[in-house]
Design an enzyme around this catalytic site. Structure first.
Site, PDB file in Angstrom:
ATOM      1  N   HIS A  19       0.831  -1.205   0.000  1.00 54.12           N
ATOM      2  CA  HIS A  19       0.000   0.000   0.000  1.00 54.12           C
ATOM      3  C   HIS A  19       0.866   1.255   0.000  1.00 54.12           C
ATOM      4  CE1 HIS A  19      -2.589  -2.939   2.511  1.00 54.12           C
ATOM      5  NE2 HIS A  19      -2.753  -3.162   1.228  1.00 54.12           N
ATOM      6  N   ASP A 116      -6.143   5.483   0.002  1.00 60.05           N
ATOM      7  CA  ASP A 116      -6.156   4.126  -0.528  1.00 60.05           C
ATOM      8  C   ASP A 116      -7.467   3.448  -0.127  1.00 60.05           C
ATOM      9  OD1 ASP A 116      -5.899   3.143   2.072  1.00 60.05           O
ATOM     10  OD2 ASP A 116      -3.812   2.515   1.849  1.00 60.05           O
ATOM     11  N   GLN A 356      13.970  -5.482  -4.631  1.00 61.89           N
ATOM     12  CA  GLN A 356      13.340  -6.202  -5.729  1.00 61.89           C
ATOM     13  C   GLN A 356      13.394  -5.465  -7.055  1.00 61.89           C
ATOM     14  OE1 GLN A 356       9.835  -8.704  -5.094  1.00 61.89           O
ATOM     15  NE2 GLN A 356       8.709  -7.243  -6.350  1.00 61.89           N
ATOM     16  N   HIS A 371       4.379 -14.147  -5.804  1.00 65.30           N
ATOM     17  CA  HIS A 371       3.050 -14.280  -5.206  1.00 65.30           C
ATOM     18  C   HIS A 371       1.987 -13.527  -6.001  1.00 65.30           C
ATOM     19  CE1 HIS A 371       4.334 -10.358  -4.069  1.00 65.30           C
ATOM     20  NE2 HIS A 371       3.313 -10.114  -3.270  1.00 65.30           N
ATOM     21  N   ALA A 394      -5.126 -12.137  -0.573  1.00 67.84           N
ATOM     22  CA  ALA A 394      -5.706 -10.895  -1.120  1.00 67.84           C
ATOM     23  C   ALA A 394      -6.322 -11.178  -2.493  1.00 67.84           C
ATOM     24  CB  ALA A 394      -4.664  -9.784  -1.158  1.00 67.84           C
TER      25      ALA A 394
END
Length: 484
Positions: A19, A116, A356, A371, A394
């Site tokens: 988020h 959000d 990453q 994932h 999720a």
């Protein structure tokens, strides 16, 4: 006439890297491209070392101002077995007084509020203060369509969604298979389902929605959501939906010894020969699945970097609030005997977390076992890296279906990893496919090109965000005129 002060934008993020990162990157885009003054209100978990590092990196730049609100005490408000989704909703509800105080007192007064999806209750505060407000959906338009249509499904579908024999139909969009539904829809009797339905209604109270996708990628879904579209008509939607993505984290200078050693090792590998393995900031595997994955990587005979996290039985998002706290020696004890010594020439193991976006941008990365969190998915495709889709929680099952079956940029196991242990032979086969299959590599390059084109001047996402910026500026000028 030029405005004396830049337009002030306040963005609100709930806890969690999935988020926080896209909210920060959205804020940066408003600051860089539209000269907005940007303040980010980050409600943080206070337990994630990585979360703290990211906030500190923003503080050292001059693009955005960060206000960090510690997560409220939820001890008396949630049960020990309450889902992460529920905890996030309650966290942001309890943070409303702090958001209200900041929004009322901050100077200059924000011209618009962007929240959000876990912070939609703050829209009411913005309305009371007569401030424009938007919801930022860090995921894709198909997921947004499911969320918005869920109150209708709640009325017409009998029994549990996962027990339905036919896919759930969404006007103007692809149907959703029962096994792919968003986590809060897995059990209609769970507390998180009621929180989820409230979010769907909250989004529609805003002045508009920004979604992390682009027109060329999901034209059908965006058309269904906007004026004249089938879903928009069905819901009698009065708000526009803007595809402003891909919004992904940009590589930053990292002088840490870990990143240096990873980059040095990658520099020695052949182009597109390495598989990067990571389950995001919160994903966890069972002990048995972790061992099968280790064996599968070894059997594939492909080079790899694996971000390893301690296994936890039966909880796929157990690390959501605790990223970045484990040690290498702790990880090794969960791996097959002799695994570390056998793979030392072809694989690297990293405990908990790695840079990453920097890794995915390296020329030697040829695949990403992921994932399928939407942020990680976008980081992969915008670097032209095909995916091995391994959804955990999720909306990740929807994401995996989207990238594997509709976009053709991923391979995936025959059975959902959350339903059955994926065995080493299948893992090895998928790893080899993602590295050697030319069709999937060509397709991901096409998606990468479309993504970059959408962000350039004249591109669909650039135009969409510019339209939002102009609406905010006009609203700000009208307020000033009324005051005068």
């Amino acid at each position: 006439m030029e405005m004396q002060n830049p337009t002030h934008l306040l963005l609100v993020s709930s806890p969690g890297l999935g988020h926080l990162i896209p909210v920060i990157e959205l804020g940066k885009r408003f600051a860089l491209h539209h000269n907005f003054k940007v303040t980010i209100l980050a409600v943080t978990s206070q337990t994630s070392r990585v979360e703290t590092q990211i906030l500190n990196s923003v503080l050292t730049s001059s693009l955005c101002h960060i206000i960090d609100i510690p997560s409220p005490d939820l001890t008396a408000l949630v049960a020990e077995n309450d889902a992460v989704f529920t905890r996030l909703c309650v966290t942001m509800r309890e943070a409303k007084p702090a958001i209200r105080s900041i929004l009322s007192e901050i100077t200059p007064r924000p011209s618009a509020l962007i929240v959000d999806v876990f912070s939609t209750e703050a829209i009411q505060i913005a309305r009371e203060l007569k401030i424009m407000n938007y919801v930022f959906v860090a995921s894709h338009a198909w997921m947004l369509a499911l969320v918005l249509y869920s109150p209708v499904l709640d009325e017409v579908v009998e029994g549990q969604y996962v027990d339905q024999k036919e896919p759930l139909k969404i006007p103007g969009c692809n149907p959703v298979r029962p096994e792919d539904v968003f986590d809060p829809m897995l059990d209609r009797n769970d507390r998180q389902y009621k929180e989820y339905l409230a979010i769907a209604n909250g989004i529609l109270q805003s002045d508009g929605v920004l979604v992390n996708t682009w027109e060329e990628l999901q034209r059908k879904d965006l058309e269904a959501l906007n004026e004249g579209g089938l879903l928009s008509k069905e819901l009698d939607m009065k708000i526009p939906v803007h595809g402003v993505g891909p919004i992904v984290r940009q590589p930053e200078l990292d002088t840490s010894s870990l990143t240096h050693s990873l980059m040095t090792w990658l520099d020695k590998q052949s182009s597109e020969s390495v598989v990067y393995v990571s389950f995001g900031s919160g994903g966890t595997l069972s002990f048995e699945q972790m061992r099968e994955l280790a064996w599968g990587l070894e059997l594939s005979e492909q080079r790899f970097i694996w971000v390893v996290r301690a296994p936890i039985e039966g909880i796929t998002d157990a690390a959501f609030f605790t990223t970045g706290n484990s040690q290498f020696d702790e990880m090794v004890k969960y791996l097959p005997e002799g695994f570390v010594s056998r793979i030392h020439k072809v694989g690297l193991l990293v405990p908990d977390w790695a840079q990453q976006v920097t890794i995915l941008g390296h020329r030697s990365i040829g695949g990403f076992l992921s994932h399928c969190g939407w942020g990680s998915t976008l980081e992969s495709v915008t670097n032209g890296v095909p995916l091995l889709a391994w959804p955990l929680y999720a909306e990740q099952r929807m994401n995996a279906t989207l990238v594997a079956e509709e976009l053709g940029v991923a391979v995936r196991p025959r059975v959902l990893p959350t339903k059955k242990v994926v065995r080493r032979e299948e893992i090895a086969e998928m790893v080899r496919r993602v590295i050697t299959e030319n069709g999937i590599r060509e397709r991901v390059k096409e998606v990468q090109h479309g993504a970059m084109k959408s962000l350039c001047v004249g591109g669909s996402s650039y135009a969409a965000l510019s339209g939002v910026a102009k609406a905010i500026e006009c609203s700000c000028q009208n307020v000033k005129c009324n005051k005068n």
